[in-house]
Scaffold this motif. Structure first.
Motif, mmCIF file in Angstrom:
data_model
loop_
_atom_site.group_PDB
_atom_site.id
_atom_site.type_symbol
_atom_site.label_atom_id
_atom_site.label_comp_id
_atom_site.label_asym_id
_atom_site.label_seq_id
_atom_site.Cartn_x
_atom_site.Cartn_y
_atom_site.Cartn_z
ATOM 1 N N LEU A 131 0.809 -1.218 0.000
ATOM 2 C CA LEU A 131 0.000 0.000 0.000
ATOM 3 C C LEU A 131 0.843 1.269 0.000
ATOM 4 O O LEU A 131 0.555 2.217 -0.738
ATOM 5 C CB LEU A 131 -0.921 0.014 1.223
ATOM 6 N N ASP A 132 1.875 1.306 0.840
ATOM 7 C CA ASP A 132 2.704 2.511 0.911
ATOM 8 C C ASP A 132 3.351 2.810 -0.437
ATOM 9 O O ASP A 132 3.452 3.975 -0.851
ATOM 10 C CB ASP A 132 3.781 2.357 1.986
ATOM 11 N N LYS A 160 -3.558 6.555 7.180
ATOM 12 C CA LYS A 160 -2.246 6.740 6.554
ATOM 13 C C LYS A 160 -2.368 6.797 5.041
ATOM 14 O O LYS A 160 -1.667 7.573 4.386
ATOM 15 C CB LYS A 160 -1.294 5.617 6.965
ATOM 16 N N THR A 161 -3.262 5.997 4.485
ATOM 17 C CA THR A 161 -3.465 6.039 3.034
ATOM 18 C C THR A 161 -3.939 7.423 2.608
ATOM 19 O O THR A 161 -3.438 8.004 1.640
ATOM 20 C CB THR A 161 -4.498 4.974 2.608
ATOM 21 N N ARG A 162 -4.918 7.958 3.321
ATOM 22 C CA ARG A 162 -5.430 9.291 2.991
ATOM 23 C C ARG A 162 -4.320 10.343 3.069
ATOM 24 O O ARG A 162 -4.183 11.184 2.166
ATOM 25 C CB ARG A 162 -6.575 9.662 3.935
ATOM 26 N N ARG A 171 -6.261 14.780 -4.693
ATOM 27 C CA ARG A 171 -7.482 15.096 -3.944
ATOM 28 C C ARG A 171 -8.146 13.771 -3.585
ATOM 29 O O ARG A 171 -8.537 13.005 -4.476
ATOM 30 C CB ARG A 171 -8.430 15.967 -4.766
ATOM 31 N N VAL A 172 -8.297 13.522 -2.294
ATOM 32 C CA VAL A 172 -8.673 12.192 -1.825
ATOM 33 C C VAL A 172 -10.071 12.204 -1.222
ATOM 34 O O VAL A 172 -10.432 13.114 -0.468
ATOM 35 C CB VAL A 172 -7.668 11.691 -0.765
ATOM 36 N N GLU A 173 -10.836 11.168 -1.557
ATOM 37 C CA GLU A 173 -12.146 10.972 -0.940
ATOM 38 C C GLU A 173 -12.387 9.486 -0.741
ATOM 39 O O GLU A 173 -11.760 8.649 -1.402
ATOM 40 C CB GLU A 173 -13.256 11.554 -1.817
#
Length: 215
Positions: A131-132, A160-162, A171-173
């Motif tokens: 993921l990182d 942490k992902t966000r 831009r994260v949602e």
């Protein structure tokens, strides 16, 4: 029906919620799509079925890539596949949509398995070994306005992902959330996760989350 060779990830709850999220994406013939950690190829099947003509599937597993290619072929679509370590085979390219269902299960050790079924899920001590890297490496592959859609369990650190995707300039949602019962792997690791304080002694469900990040 999905063709799946032994050792290839079987589509489960995370696959379903990911595909539900993709139904909200605008896809046309010219949309360039990367199916990252392709597994059996359910995302590639969705993409070609939605009319996309530029779909590339990447996985570290040869069996996964054969499964992906066959699942496209039996539906009349040719999906180019590339074997390699995450984005390395396509680092020189740009995409409009990157979709990922990576390994994210917290494991006993940080070392990643190199073969067998464990490679589908084990992702290091915190469940973030893959993921990182997705959070740091995929933004450079997105064209302007491109989207990354990635699914994982909140047991692996949704916050942490966000943060990491935001720090990459995206831009994260949250596109979807779903609570599901533990599967066989998490049931087998219950004591390990309880001892680490990741879950409570009576917990038997996890929450899946789909992030949508736009460049």
């Amino acid at each position: 029906m999905i063709i799946r060779f032994p050792g290839v990830y079987r589509p489960q709850h995370d696959s379903r919620i990911l595909l539900e999220s993709l139904d909200d994406e605008q896809v046309h013939a010219g949309t360039r799509i990367l199916d990252l950690c392709a597994g059996s190829g359910v995302v590639s099947v969705w993409a070609t079925g939605s009319g996309a003509r530029h779909v590339t599937a990447v996985d570290v597993s040869r069996r996964a890539l054969v499964s992906t290619w066959l699942n496209g072929a039996v539906r009349g679509h040719r999906v180019p596949v590339a074997r390699g370590d995450l984005v390395e085979p396509v680092r020189h390219r740009r995409f409009d949509l990157i979709v990922a269902n990576p390994p994210y299960v917290p494991a006993e050790h940080d070392g990643l398995p190199v073969r067998g079924r464990a490679r589908c899920g084990d992702a290091g001590h915190e469940g973030r070994a893959v993921l990182d890297r997705i959070c740091t490496d995929t933004p450079d592959l997105l064209d302007d306005g491109g989207r990354l859609v990635v699914v994982h369990s909140t047991l692996s650190g949704a916050g942490k992902t966000r943060v990491m995707l935001g720090e990459s300039g995206l831009r994260v949602e949250v596109a979807r959330r779903m609570r599901v019962p533990f599967g066989p792997v998490l049931h087998a690791r219950r004591r390990l996760l309880v001892d680490r304080g990741v879950i409570g002694p009576q917990q038997c469900t996890e929450e899946l989350v789909v992030f949508r990040a736009v460049k």
